[in-house]
Scaffold this active site. Structure first.
Site, PDB file in Angstrom:
ATOM      1  N   ARG A  87      29.984  92.185  31.505  1.00 32.33           N
ATOM      2  CA  ARG A  87      28.806  91.526  32.792  1.00 32.33           C
ATOM      3  C   ARG A  87      28.052  90.255  32.103  1.00 32.33           C
ATOM      4  O   ARG A  87      28.177  89.451  32.704  1.00 32.33           O
ATOM      5  CB  ARG A  87      28.161  92.761  33.112  1.00 32.33           C
ATOM      6  CG  ARG A  87      28.937  93.831  33.955  1.00 32.33           C
ATOM      7  CD  ARG A  87      28.015  94.881  34.391  1.00 32.33           C
ATOM      8  NE  ARG A  87      27.732  95.670  33.219  1.00 32.33           N
ATOM      9  CZ  ARG A  87      28.116  96.895  32.810  1.00 32.33           C
ATOM     10  NH1 ARG A  87      28.772  97.501  33.891  1.00 32.33           N
ATOM     11  NH2 ARG A  87      28.062  97.423  32.027  1.00 32.33           N
TER      12      ARG A  87
ATOM     13  N   ARG B 243      23.328  93.854  20.100  1.00 33.06           N
ATOM     14  CA  ARG B 243      22.477  94.656  19.235  1.00 33.06           C
ATOM     15  C   ARG B 243      22.442  93.896  17.752  1.00 33.06           C
ATOM     16  O   ARG B 243      23.480  93.475  17.341  1.00 33.06           O
ATOM     17  CB  ARG B 243      23.198  95.950  19.515  1.00 33.06           C
ATOM     18  CG  ARG B 243      23.149  97.016  20.459  1.00 33.06           C
ATOM     19  CD  ARG B 243      21.751  97.320  20.495  1.00 33.06           C
ATOM     20  NE  ARG B 243      21.339  98.282  21.903  1.00 33.06           N
ATOM     21  CZ  ARG B 243      21.084  97.742  22.881  1.00 33.06           C
ATOM     22  NH1 ARG B 243      20.677  96.453  23.159  1.00 33.06           N
ATOM     23  NH2 ARG B 243      20.886  98.580  23.935  1.00 33.06           N
TER      24      ARG B 243
ATOM     25  N   ASP C  63      17.875  87.912  19.476  1.00 33.59           N
ATOM     26  CA  ASP C  63      16.859  88.600  20.126  1.00 33.59           C
ATOM     27  C   ASP C  63      16.897  89.896  19.608  1.00 33.59           C
ATOM     28  O   ASP C  63      15.895  90.730  20.177  1.00 33.59           O
ATOM     29  CB  ASP C  63      17.391  88.619  21.736  1.00 33.59           C
ATOM     30  CG  ASP C  63      16.732  89.730  22.514  1.00 33.59           C
ATOM     31  OD1 ASP C  63      15.490  89.582  22.734  1.00 33.59           O
ATOM     32  OD2 ASP C  63      17.281  90.559  23.283  1.00 33.59           O
TER      33      ASP C  63
ATOM     34  N   GLU D  82      15.826  96.569  13.262  1.00 28.65           N
ATOM     35  CA  GLU D  82      14.696  96.742  14.488  1.00 28.65           C
ATOM     36  C   GLU D  82      13.666  97.760  14.121  1.00 28.65           C
ATOM     37  O   GLU D  82      14.214  99.075  14.069  1.00 28.65           O
ATOM     38  CB  GLU D  82      15.233  96.563  15.891  1.00 28.65           C
ATOM     39  CG  GLU D  82      14.733  95.313  16.719  1.00 28.65           C
ATOM     40  CD  GLU D  82      15.654  95.312  17.826  1.00 28.65           C
ATOM     41  OE1 GLU D  82      15.166  95.848  18.902  1.00 28.65           O
ATOM     42  OE2 GLU D  82      16.792  94.666  17.655  1.00 28.65           O
TER      43      GLU D  82
ATOM     44  N   HIS E   9      13.386  91.334  20.992  1.00 27.18           N
ATOM     45  CA  HIS E   9      14.205  91.981  21.960  1.00 27.18           C
ATOM     46  C   HIS E   9      13.634  92.055  23.190  1.00 27.18           C
ATOM     47  O   HIS E   9      13.596  92.990  23.967  1.00 27.18           O
ATOM     48  CB  HIS E   9      14.264  93.537  21.452  1.00 27.18           C
ATOM     49  CG  HIS E   9      15.634  94.392  22.300  1.00 27.18           C
ATOM     50  ND1 HIS E   9      15.998  95.343  21.208  1.00 27.18           N
ATOM     51  CD2 HIS E   9      16.215  94.266  23.233  1.00 27.18           C
ATOM     52  CE1 HIS E   9      17.121  95.839  22.139  1.00 27.18           C
ATOM     53  NE2 HIS E   9      17.123  95.189  23.117  1.00 27.18           N
ATOM     54  N   ILE E  10      13.497  90.789  23.933  1.00 26.55           N
ATOM     55  CA  ILE E  10      13.080  90.627  25.297  1.00 26.55           C
ATOM     56  C   ILE E  10      14.256  90.094  26.225  1.00 26.55           C
ATOM     57  O   ILE E  10      13.645  89.741  27.246  1.00 26.55           O
ATOM     58  CB  ILE E  10      11.801  89.666  25.219  1.00 26.55           C
ATOM     59  CG1 ILE E  10      12.216  88.376  24.585  1.00 26.55           C
ATOM     60  CG2 ILE E  10      10.628  90.282  24.532  1.00 26.55           C
ATOM     61  CD1 ILE E  10      11.297  87.309  24.844  1.00 26.55           C
ATOM     62  N   ALA E  11      15.289  90.397  26.059  1.00 27.31           N
ATOM     63  CA  ALA E  11      16.403  89.449  27.016  1.00 27.31           C
ATOM     64  C   ALA E  11      16.275  90.202  28.391  1.00 27.31           C
ATOM     65  O   ALA E  11      16.555  89.511  29.139  1.00 27.31           O
ATOM     66  CB  ALA E  11      17.800  89.715  26.221  1.00 27.31           C
TER      67      ALA E  11
END
Ligand SMILES: NC(=O)C1=CN([C@@H]2O[C@H](COP(=O)(O)OP(=O)(O)OC[C@H]3O[C@@H](n4cnc5c(N)ncnc54)[C@H](O)[C@@H]3O)[C@@H](O)[C@H]2O)C=CC1
Ligand SMILES: O=C(O)C(=O)CO
Length: 385
Positions: free
Chosen positions: A174, A272, A296, A301, A319-321
């Site tokens: 997707r 990831r 990202d 993390e 990590h704001i995607a």
């Protein structure tokens, strides 16, 4: 066990649903409370809850939990949820590599995720990282703010032109397909992709767009499905990673695969962190100043591997995607409806790629769980709607 701070909605509700975090919007709370749920939201200020914190939240009686990708959902939590009478868990995320689905199956717990609603938002961030890396936006911004700009120069922050170059996508599901369309339509790039499955709709789109360009006297765009990931790495100018994280994709990008890439290539990761061997990437960035990366997500993390922060050829964001308002509110809605559907005994929506009816605020959502990843294993009925 130490008490944990919570906020309660509809205290007299019959079903107890816990959310380990406050989530954007209020629709998800309303949908649950209108269906006789008592909603308890954890208000602890620390970002990442431990297994013990979540055990305290589950307590002695809990019907379902909405959790986050930062949490370790394995045997300990699923057995505790089962003992508390629970049958439903949903990640507020499409990726669920933080969830041990076998453990959930063992305890008969449905595991939900939130596909679709974040596809375009995440792809847009990957596209932003691609542009930022190609045109050195962050370096140039820092230069301006430092007061270093003293006039136009032919060599100042020269970067890469995207038009006519090749975009490589690894994991053309997707999000990978949405990203590819943006880069092809927006910048007239050619496509090379690698996936375990054929991305037929994406191929058709590129063919049709290529024909449109040709009919208008422009150079047509092209596509190629690579037979190996190595082919993508050696041919593409910009490579974006969009696979799921599992054993087959762990450290997919490592010292050897980096060596295959062009010296001036751009690598983007909004999937990831562990898909890239980040220590090897830091060494590669140091040795190849014209190679640029947009990240990202990170292997450890919230930490970055030593040396990454110092690399000017890396653009890094936390990590704001999926962080657009519409998407985050939609993710909360889908996660809540996954849990609600299981508690109420609703069937599972038959197509997790078609979740729009759950997001339409002008009508009540279908009586179904939008996306349960272990529906088959648990023998849950599928919605006929
Ligand atoms: N950074 C962020 O905030 C976000 C990250 N994600 C990550 O993106 C991932 C993908 O999401 P979607 O596109 O919705 O999932 P998807 O399931 O539609 O696409 C994943 C694709 O990866 C492919 N794939 C699996 N193993 C592969 C391998 N070994 N080599 C190449 N391709 C492989 C699959 O065949 C599939 O086409 C999620 O699992 C999640 O981890 C998703 C949303 C936001
Ligand atoms: O949904 C996911 O998998 C994320 O990483 C956060 O949007």
């Amino acid at each position: 066990m130490k008490p944990i701070s919570i906020e309660v909605w509809n205290p007299s509700g019959k079903y107890r649903v816990v959310s380990t975090k406050s989530m954007p919007g209020s629709r998800w709370i309303r949908l649950l409370t209108e269906q006789d749920c008592r909603v308890e939201i954890c208000t602890e200020t620390k970002t990442i809850l431990s297994v013990d914190d979540i055990l305290a939240l589950i307590g002695d009686r809990c019907d379902g939990v909405i959790g986050q990708l930062t949490e370790d959902w394995g045997d300990v939590l699923f057995s505790a949820l089962r003992r508390a009478g629970g049958t439903a868990f949903s990640n507020m995320a499409v990726g669920y590599n933080n969830v041990d689905v076998d453990a959930a199956n063992k305890h008969g717990i449905a595991v939900g995720n939130t596909p679709g609603v974040l596809t375009e938002t995440t792809a847009e961030l990957a596209a932003s990282l691609s542009l930022s890396a190609a045109r050195r936006i962050v370096e140039a911004d820092q230069f301006m703010r430092a007061g270093l700009y003293d006039g136009w120069l032919p060599h100042l922050f020269v970067g890469n032109l995207l038009k006519g170059q090749t975009v490589g996508v690894i994991g053309a599901g997707r999000i990978g397909s949405a990203y590819a369309r943006m880069m092809i339509e927006g910048f007239k790039m050619n496509l090379i992709y690698y996936d375990l499955y054929q991305a037929t709709r994406l191929e058709k789109f590129v063919t049709a767009y290529g024909e449109f360009l040709k009919a208008n006297g422009e150079q047509p765009v092209t596509w190629k499905r690579a037979s190996s990931m190595q082919e993508v790495l050696s041919e593409a100018d910009v490579i974006s990673l969009h696979p799921i994280l599992d054993k087959t994709t762990y450290h997919l990008i490592n010292k050897d695969s980096l060596a295959l890439m062009k010296k001036e290539a751009i690598l983007v990761n909004a999937s990831r962190g562990p898909v890239i061997d980040e220590a090897a990437l830091v060494e590669h960035l140091k040795a190849n100043p014209m190679f640029r990366v947009g990240l990202d997500v990170f292997e450890d993390e919230p930490l970055m591997k030593p040396g990454l922060a110092e690399q000017k050829n890396a653009v890094v964001v936390p990590h704001i995607a999926s962080a657009s308002k519409w998407t985050r509110e939609g993710m909360a809605t889908l996660a809540a409806l996954n849990v609600l559907g299981k508690i109420k005994g609703y069937p599972v929506w038959s197509d997790p790629n078609r979740i729009e009816p759950f997001l339409d605020e002008s009508s009540p959502p279908p009586a179904a769980s939008p996306s349960i990843v272990n529906a088959k294993q648990l023998g849950l009925p599928s919605s006929k709607l």
